[in-house]
Enzyme design. Structure first.
Site, PDB file in Angstrom:
ATOM      1  N   THR A 156     -20.809 -15.523 -20.762  1.00  0.00           N
ATOM      2  CA  THR A 156     -22.049 -14.975 -20.652  1.00  0.00           C
ATOM      3  C   THR A 156     -21.759 -14.035 -19.333  1.00  0.00           C
ATOM      4  O   THR A 156     -20.555 -14.095 -18.950  1.00  0.00           O
ATOM      5  CB  THR A 156     -22.999 -16.116 -20.213  1.00  0.00           C
ATOM      6  OG1 THR A 156     -23.444 -16.906 -21.644  1.00  0.00           O
ATOM      7  CG2 THR A 156     -24.034 -15.228 -20.015  1.00  0.00           C
ATOM      8  N   GLY A 186     -31.383 -19.696 -24.738  1.00  0.00           N
ATOM      9  CA  GLY A 186     -30.483 -20.149 -23.610  1.00  0.00           C
ATOM     10  C   GLY A 186     -31.319 -19.609 -22.307  1.00  0.00           C
ATOM     11  O   GLY A 186     -31.956 -18.659 -22.664  1.00  0.00           O
ATOM     12  N   ASP A 187     -30.744 -20.232 -21.606  1.00  0.00           N
ATOM     13  CA  ASP A 187     -31.693 -19.863 -19.820  1.00  0.00           C
ATOM     14  C   ASP A 187     -31.241 -18.105 -19.461  1.00  0.00           C
ATOM     15  O   ASP A 187     -32.003 -17.053 -19.225  1.00  0.00           O
ATOM     16  CB  ASP A 187     -30.604 -19.793 -19.438  1.00  0.00           C
ATOM     17  CG  ASP A 187     -28.984 -20.237 -18.911  1.00  0.00           C
ATOM     18  OD1 ASP A 187     -28.242 -20.537 -19.573  1.00  0.00           O
ATOM     19  OD2 ASP A 187     -28.525 -19.184 -18.253  1.00  0.00           O
ATOM     20  N   THR A 207     -24.588 -19.154 -14.847  1.00  0.00           N
ATOM     21  CA  THR A 207     -23.949 -18.413 -16.469  1.00  0.00           C
ATOM     22  C   THR A 207     -23.609 -20.037 -16.387  1.00  0.00           C
ATOM     23  O   THR A 207     -23.332 -21.327 -15.588  1.00  0.00           O
ATOM     24  CB  THR A 207     -22.329 -18.206 -16.807  1.00  0.00           C
ATOM     25  OG1 THR A 207     -22.059 -18.312 -17.460  1.00  0.00           O
ATOM     26  CG2 THR A 207     -22.139 -17.536 -15.686  1.00  0.00           C
ATOM     27  N   GLY A 210     -27.043 -23.326 -21.291  1.00  0.00           N
ATOM     28  CA  GLY A 210     -28.735 -23.251 -20.836  1.00  0.00           C
ATOM     29  C   GLY A 210     -30.314 -24.732 -20.884  1.00  0.00           C
ATOM     30  O   GLY A 210     -30.841 -23.462 -20.059  1.00  0.00           O
TER      31      GLY A 210
HETATM   32  N1  ASP Z   1     -25.719 -19.486 -20.238  1.00  0.00           N
HETATM   33  C1  ASP Z   1     -25.649 -19.363 -22.002  1.00  0.00           C
HETATM   34  C2  ASP Z   1     -26.408 -20.154 -22.672  1.00  0.00           C
HETATM   35  O1  ASP Z   1     -26.839 -21.021 -22.565  1.00  0.00           O
HETATM   36  C3  ASP Z   1     -24.126 -19.522 -21.694  1.00  0.00           C
HETATM   37  C4  ASP Z   1     -23.318 -19.639 -20.845  1.00  0.00           C
HETATM   38  O2  ASP Z   1     -23.228 -18.916 -20.024  1.00  0.00           O
HETATM   39  O3  ASP Z   1     -22.345 -20.480 -20.945  1.00  0.00           O
HETATM   40  O4  ASP Z   1     -27.019 -20.108 -23.576  1.00  0.00           O
END
Ligand code: ASP
Length: 286
Positions: A156, A186-187, A207, A210
């Site tokens: 991300t 996701g977040d 990151t 999420g």
């Molecule tokens: N935060 C991202 C999600 O969960 C993935 C990541 O940052 O690894 O979609």
């Protein structure tokens, strides 16, 4: 202080990709810095930085996004301006080159904060954004990871900036996690969890997994630590320690306090990150 900081995702990375990914975050910082240096708005700077990494196939955002369990790309992105508290977010979109610009279109229209799927994709035409066939975003590496059912990596991307007028902004963009089900958000799409900016509190981009980051409202939690007296590096580290203690999750975060002090932390093996401020050249972190 005028500053921009960028991350390229927390997780594990292949040693072969390390130099090119460090180069990627440095190029993203330069793109954002060019906007700040010309007196531009912090929001335009974070968009410019994130778009560089969305276009880079070595990062899990835009081109190079990971695939859902069904083998398609669905991307999330969000951004926020700390002066007006305007925000825009898109979820589960495909067929657009730069989801961060689509999130900007949502912000500019000002009707909603968050739009998902095909109705969000339709804004691309209205705002003159680059579109493509959904498959054009899939790289060979993403297909390989999907075929081999590799554990999700975290690539991300995100950026935070403070401009010459002292305005803050944050943006985050992702393909999500490998093997997610279609429709999973996701977040990175969620204001407060993966992205937040408020000139009185600071700005941040997260990151990592999420589901955990959403439950803890990670970025907002970190900024509240700053409001209670922590400095930006301390708030970054403490918020990740909290995430690990309460939810057993490892992640990464970049923060700015209202004056532009940078905080960057990770509890994962790696997170390419870089920043540049008015006081010096680009610093690339390991
Ligand atoms: N935060 C991202 C999600 O969960 C993935 C990541 O940052 O690894 O979609």
């Amino acid at each position: 202080m005028t500053v921009i900081a960028v991350h390229g995702g927390a997780g594990a990375e292949s040693p072969a990709d390390r130099p090119a990914r460090r180069d990627g975050v440095a190029r993203a910082v330069e793109a954002g810095w060019a906007v700040l240096d010309a007196g531009g708005h912090a929001l335009d700077a974070v968009i410019a930085a994130v778009a560089v990494l969305e276009d880079d196939p070595l990062f899990n955002a835009g081109l190079g996004s990971v695939l859902t369990v069904e083998g398609v790309v669905e991307m999330d992105a969000s951004l926020m301006a700390g002066d007006t508290l305007q925000a825009g977010a898109v979820g589960a979109v495909t067929g657009v080159r730069n989801p961060v610009r689509l999130a900007r279109a949502v912000l500019d229209e000002g009707r909603e904060v968050f739009l998902v799927g095909e109705p969000a994709e339709r804004l691309a035409g209205r705002h003159g954004l680059a579109t493509c066939a959904p498959d054009a975003l899939i790289t060979e590496e993403a297909r390989r990871r999907w075929r081999e059912r590799l554990a999700p990596g975290g690539e991300t991307v995100g950026a935070v900036a403070r401009d010459t007028a002292g305005r803050l902004a944050a943006a985050t963009s992702t393909g999500g996690v490998t093997g997610k089900r279609r429709g999973r958000l996701g977040d990175s799409a969620v204001i407060g969890a993966g992205t937040y900016a408020d000139d009185t509190l600071g700005a941040g981009s997260a990151t990592g997994p999420g589901e955990a980051i959403i439950r803890l409202c990670l970025v907002r939690t970190a900024l509240e630590l700053i409001a209670r007296g922590a400095d930006a590096p301390g708030a970054a580290a403490e918020s990740l320690a909290l995430l690990q203690r309460r939810l057993g999750a490892t992640a990464g975060i970049i923060l700015l306090d209202p004056r532009g002090q940078v905080g960057m932390a990770r509890t994962t093996e790696s997170m390419p990150a870089a920043y540049r401020s008015a006081t010096g050249a680009t610093v690339v972190l390991d």
